[in-house]
Design a protein around this motif. Structure first.
Motif, short mmCIF file in Angstrom:
data_model
loop_
_atom_site.label_atom_id
_atom_site.label_comp_id
_atom_site.label_asym_id
_atom_site.label_seq_id
_atom_site.Cartn_x
_atom_site.Cartn_y
_atom_site.Cartn_z
N GLY A 34 57.94 41.09 61.13
CA GLY A 34 57.61 42.44 60.66
C GLY A 34 56.69 42.49 59.45
N ALA A 35 56.10 41.36 59.09
CA ALA A 35 55.21 41.36 57.92
C ALA A 35 53.89 42.10 58.19
CB ALA A 35 54.91 39.93 57.49
N CYS A 36 53.58 42.29 59.46
CA CYS A 36 52.31 42.91 59.82
C CYS A 36 52.35 44.43 59.63
CB CYS A 36 51.98 42.60 61.28
SG CYS A 36 53.33 42.97 62.40
N GLN A 37 51.17 45.03 59.66
CA GLN A 37 51.07 46.49 59.56
C GLN A 37 51.64 47.14 60.81
OE1 GLN A 37 46.97 47.70 59.03
NE2 GLN A 37 47.46 48.41 56.98
N THR A 38 52.09 48.37 60.68
CA THR A 38 52.40 49.13 61.88
C THR A 38 51.07 49.56 62.49
OG1 THR A 38 52.62 51.08 60.53
CG2 THR A 38 54.64 49.97 61.14
N VAL B 62 48.35 47.18 70.14
CA VAL B 62 48.92 46.20 69.21
C VAL B 62 48.12 44.91 69.19
CG1 VAL B 62 51.28 47.03 69.22
CG2 VAL B 62 50.57 45.41 70.94
N ALA B 63 47.35 44.68 70.24
CA ALA B 63 46.69 43.37 70.37
C ALA B 63 45.64 43.15 69.29
CB ALA B 63 46.08 43.23 71.75
N ASN B 64 45.17 44.24 68.67
CA ASN B 64 44.16 44.07 67.63
C ASN B 64 44.79 44.00 66.24
OD1 ASN B 64 44.98 46.66 67.59
ND2 ASN B 64 42.97 47.59 67.73
N GLN B 65 46.09 43.90 66.18
CA GLN B 65 46.75 43.80 64.88
C GLN B 65 46.73 42.35 64.38
OE1 GLN B 65 48.50 46.69 63.29
NE2 GLN B 65 46.89 47.43 64.62
N LYS B 66 46.63 42.23 63.07
CA LYS B 66 46.62 40.88 62.48
C LYS B 66 48.05 40.38 62.35
CE LYS B 66 42.71 41.59 59.45
NZ LYS B 66 42.44 42.12 58.10
N CYS B 67 48.26 39.10 62.70
CA CYS B 67 49.56 38.47 62.45
C CYS B 67 49.54 37.95 61.02
CB CYS B 67 49.79 37.32 63.43
SG CYS B 67 51.29 36.42 63.08
N GLU B 68 50.59 38.26 60.27
CA GLU B 68 50.61 37.84 58.87
C GLU B 68 51.64 36.76 58.62
OE1 GLU B 68 50.23 41.00 55.99
OE2 GLU B 68 49.52 42.36 57.54
N ASN B 69 52.13 36.17 59.70
CA ASN B 69 53.12 35.10 59.58
C ASN B 69 52.44 33.76 59.84
OD1 ASN B 69 55.19 33.28 59.87
ND2 ASN B 69 56.50 34.66 61.05
N THR B 70 52.27 32.98 58.81
CA THR B 70 51.53 31.71 58.96
C THR B 70 52.26 30.73 59.88
OG1 THR B 70 52.56 31.03 56.91
CG2 THR B 70 50.28 31.78 56.77
N LEU B 71 53.57 30.91 60.03
CA LEU B 71 54.31 30.01 60.92
C LEU B 71 53.92 30.21 62.38
CD1 LEU B 71 57.86 30.34 59.33
CD2 LEU B 71 56.34 28.37 59.21
N ASN B 72 53.32 31.35 62.65
CA ASN B 72 52.94 31.63 64.03
C ASN B 72 51.54 31.16 64.37
OD1 ASN B 72 54.72 32.61 65.86
ND2 ASN B 72 54.73 34.68 65.02
N ARG B 73 50.87 30.53 63.43
CA ARG B 73 49.48 30.14 63.69
C ARG B 73 49.37 28.69 64.09
NH1 ARG B 73 47.00 33.52 58.60
NH2 ARG B 73 47.65 35.51 59.39
N ASN C 171 56.45 43.52 52.56
CA ASN C 171 55.26 44.38 52.62
C ASN C 171 55.65 45.78 53.09
OD1 ASN C 171 53.61 42.23 51.95
ND2 ASN C 171 53.23 41.67 54.08
N LEU C 172 55.43 46.76 52.26
CA LEU C 172 55.74 48.15 52.64
C LEU C 172 54.44 48.94 52.67
CD1 LEU C 172 58.96 48.75 50.47
CD2 LEU C 172 58.78 47.85 52.79
N ILE D 25 55.82 43.69 72.44
CA ILE D 25 56.79 44.44 73.24
C ILE D 25 57.26 45.69 72.48
CG2 ILE D 25 59.10 44.39 74.26
CD1 ILE D 25 58.63 41.41 74.84
N SER D 26 57.55 45.52 71.20
CA SER D 26 58.18 46.65 70.48
C SER D 26 57.17 47.71 70.04
CB SER D 26 59.00 46.15 69.29
OG SER D 26 58.24 45.33 68.47
N GLY D 27 55.88 47.36 69.96
CA GLY D 27 54.86 48.38 69.81
C GLY D 27 54.67 48.92 68.41
N CYS D 28 54.33 50.20 68.33
CA CYS D 28 53.82 50.76 67.07
C CYS D 28 54.91 50.97 66.03
CB CYS D 28 53.10 52.08 67.33
SG CYS D 28 54.20 53.43 67.78
N GLY D 29 56.16 50.94 66.42
CA GLY D 29 57.24 51.07 65.43
C GLY D 29 57.61 52.50 65.07
#
Lengths: 49, 461
Positions: free
Chosen positions: A22-26, A38-49, B151-152, B346-350
């Motif tokens: 959940g570190a990424c933006q909504t 959602v596919a254009n959202q940045k992943c902010e979890n370095t463990l996932n890279r 992060n909020l 899967i969970s989407g925009c939240g």
């Protein structure tokens, strides 16, 4: 492979373990406000890279 | 599940459940298309027949290609089975925390745009500006309900949030004062029509806002047709120089110039290119969402041209990448190797769970699109979520809960689509707004093609 080039090496199943932090933006925060992508959202979890 | 398509001279194969993207030649493209429905012998016969005039396509070549395809299958990169349906059930039952609030600081606006989903900022209610007391309590509510999230995100929205300028500054200052104590990092976004931008505002926004969204529809005649002042005057001439000045001082920080296209400018790439030529390089353009009876509403008949426009955009972006006039387009920002995790997909925009909207009176809604719809009033910032059943509906809604999404190759790119769009089109957040899906799929195809072109270009270098 002679006739096939694979562009993305990471598989989605590999993101299960460290995903969902959940570190990424909504999605709607950035620039759409009227659609869900959602596919254009940045992943902010370095463990996932 | 796979999706294969041809675009701009590329043969592209997407493997839905692994996320793998392959670029293939004609023979491999044909064989992949047959692979699940025909035996190797049958495929060999069909290919030898199809390519009989091509001496390079021999039985050995076909066998080698079949072997390569089998290798990709063995590595989980082609014809991958869906392993995520159990995960989708876990996600429905997960404990969620609020990590983002849309602050509707101003239910009023200094423009009177015809297509505004917020009814010219009023959201079908009274005009209002959020007080600092409400803003402060909303920050506390977010901190109290954010659980482990560090992060909020806060999005200042309206109406026009610059009409609540003083309270915005106070809210930002208050939030910053709480960061250290609660180990939180606030990230602010500000969406503005630009009418009240000035030097002081620019300095503050560039200092404090992680992202700024500037509303501009494109060419003067297009922008001024629907984005007018309350006196009916177009706003283009007033805002464009302000936006240009704003960007000059923005540095490397994120921003988007965001437009809306309608039935009146289905040739919207001309608006995107116009905005790019004005010197902006981070762009977004969205299809209008409105009552289908409005004269500017997009229609089914517009779809072929809309598809064409997204292709034009993709090709032009490739060309501009090569000649140094590069710009980014929000919906084409696919990251094929480090994009979002499967849980996010899967969970989407939240909305309704991790992302809520708060009104000037402190009332909570699932997102800005639901504000003013009493059926979706979920609670308030003092008492919290008082209608958990609404939250449960949103948590349970995703691409695995919607029957229409089951066979869609793009479902892990949109998570089942925007709940507000679904509600407006079908009467249920679990419905599917096919028109929007059609556009979305086309955008994914085009964005993937741009990525393919970039990757192939890099390989050739």
């Amino acid at each position: 492979m002679k006739r096939i080039i694979t562009l993305s090496s990471r598989k989605l199943v590999d993101t299960v373990k460290h995903g969902g932090c959940g570190a990424c933006q909504t999605s709607c925060q950035s620039a759409c406000k009227t659609s869900c992508g959602v596919a254009n959202q940045k992943c902010e979890n370095t463990l996932n890279r | 599940m796979i999706h294969q398509y041809k675009l701009n001279g590329y043969n592209i194969v997407l493997d839905t459940y692994s996320g793998s993207v392959h670029v293939v030649d004609e023979l491999a493209y044909d064989i992949i298309g047959l692979y699940e429905h025909a035996s190797s012998d049958k495929i060999t016969t069909l290919m030898l027949e199809k390519y009989q005039t091509n001496p390079e396509i021999t039985e050995v070549e076909i066998q080698e290609t079949l072997t390569d395809i089998q290798e990709l299958i063995n590595h989980g990169q082609l014809f991958t089975e869906d392993e995520f349906s159990d995960l989708s059930i876990d996600l429905r039952n997960r404990k969620t925390y609020v990590k983002a609030l849309c602050f509707n600081v101003a239910h009023t606006c200094n423009l009177s745009c015809d297509y505004c989903f917020a009814s010219q900022g009023k959201y079908n209610g009274d005009r209002a500006i959020m007080s600092f007391d409400v803003g402060k309590r909303a920050i506390d509510f977010l901190i109290e309900n954010s659980g482990h999230h560090r992060n909020l995100d806060i999005d200042f929205f309206g109406g026009e949030p610059l009409m609540a300028w003083n309270v915005v500054k106070q809210i930002v200052s208050y939030a910053r004062s709480k960061e250290k104590e609660y180990h939180k990092k606030f990230r602010f976004t500000f969406t503005t029509n630009g009418m009240l931008l000035n030097k002081k505002v620019t300095e503050f926004l560039n200092e404090e806002m992680d992202n700024v969204v500037l509303s501009l529809d494109g060419r003067k005649e297009v922008h001024d047709r629907l984005r007018r002042t309350v006196n009916g005057k177009g706003s283009y001439d007033h805002i464009v120089p302000k936006f240009q000045e704003f960007i000059k001082n923005r540095g490397e920080k994120e921003y988007y110039v965001r437009g809306t296209y309608t039935h009146d400018n289905v040739d919207f790439t001309n608006d995107i290119f116009h905005i790019a030529d004005l010197g902006f390089d981070k762009l977004s353009m969205e299809p209008v969402i409105c009552n289908p009876k409005e004269p500017y509403a997009l229609t089914e008949e517009d779809l072929p041209e809309i598809y064409n426009q997204y292709e034009i955009l993709a090709k032009e972006m490739i060309a501009r990448n090569e000649n140094g006039k590069k710009f980014t387009f929000y919906h084409y920002m696919l990251d094929l190797s480090e994009g979002p995790c499967i849980q996010k997909r899967i969970s989407g925009c939240g909305s309704g769970t991790e992302y809520l909207a708060v009104t000037p009176w402190g009332e909570l809604f699932p997102c800005h699109q639901f504000v003013g719809d009493e059926e979706f009033s979920m609670g308030n910032i003092w008492d919290g979520i008082t209608k958990p059943e609404i939250q449960a509906q949103f948590k349970a809604s995703n691409c695995y809960s919607k029957p229409e999404c089951q066979n869609c190759w793009a479902k892990l790119y949109c998570s089942g689509g925007c709940p507000a769009n679904s509600l407006h089109a079908t009467g249920s957040i679990n419905g599917t707004f096919e028109f929007s899906c059609d556009i979305f799929r086309k955008r994914v195809e085009c964005s993937m093609m741009v990525k393919v072109a970039e990757s192939i270009g890099e390989m050739e270098i």
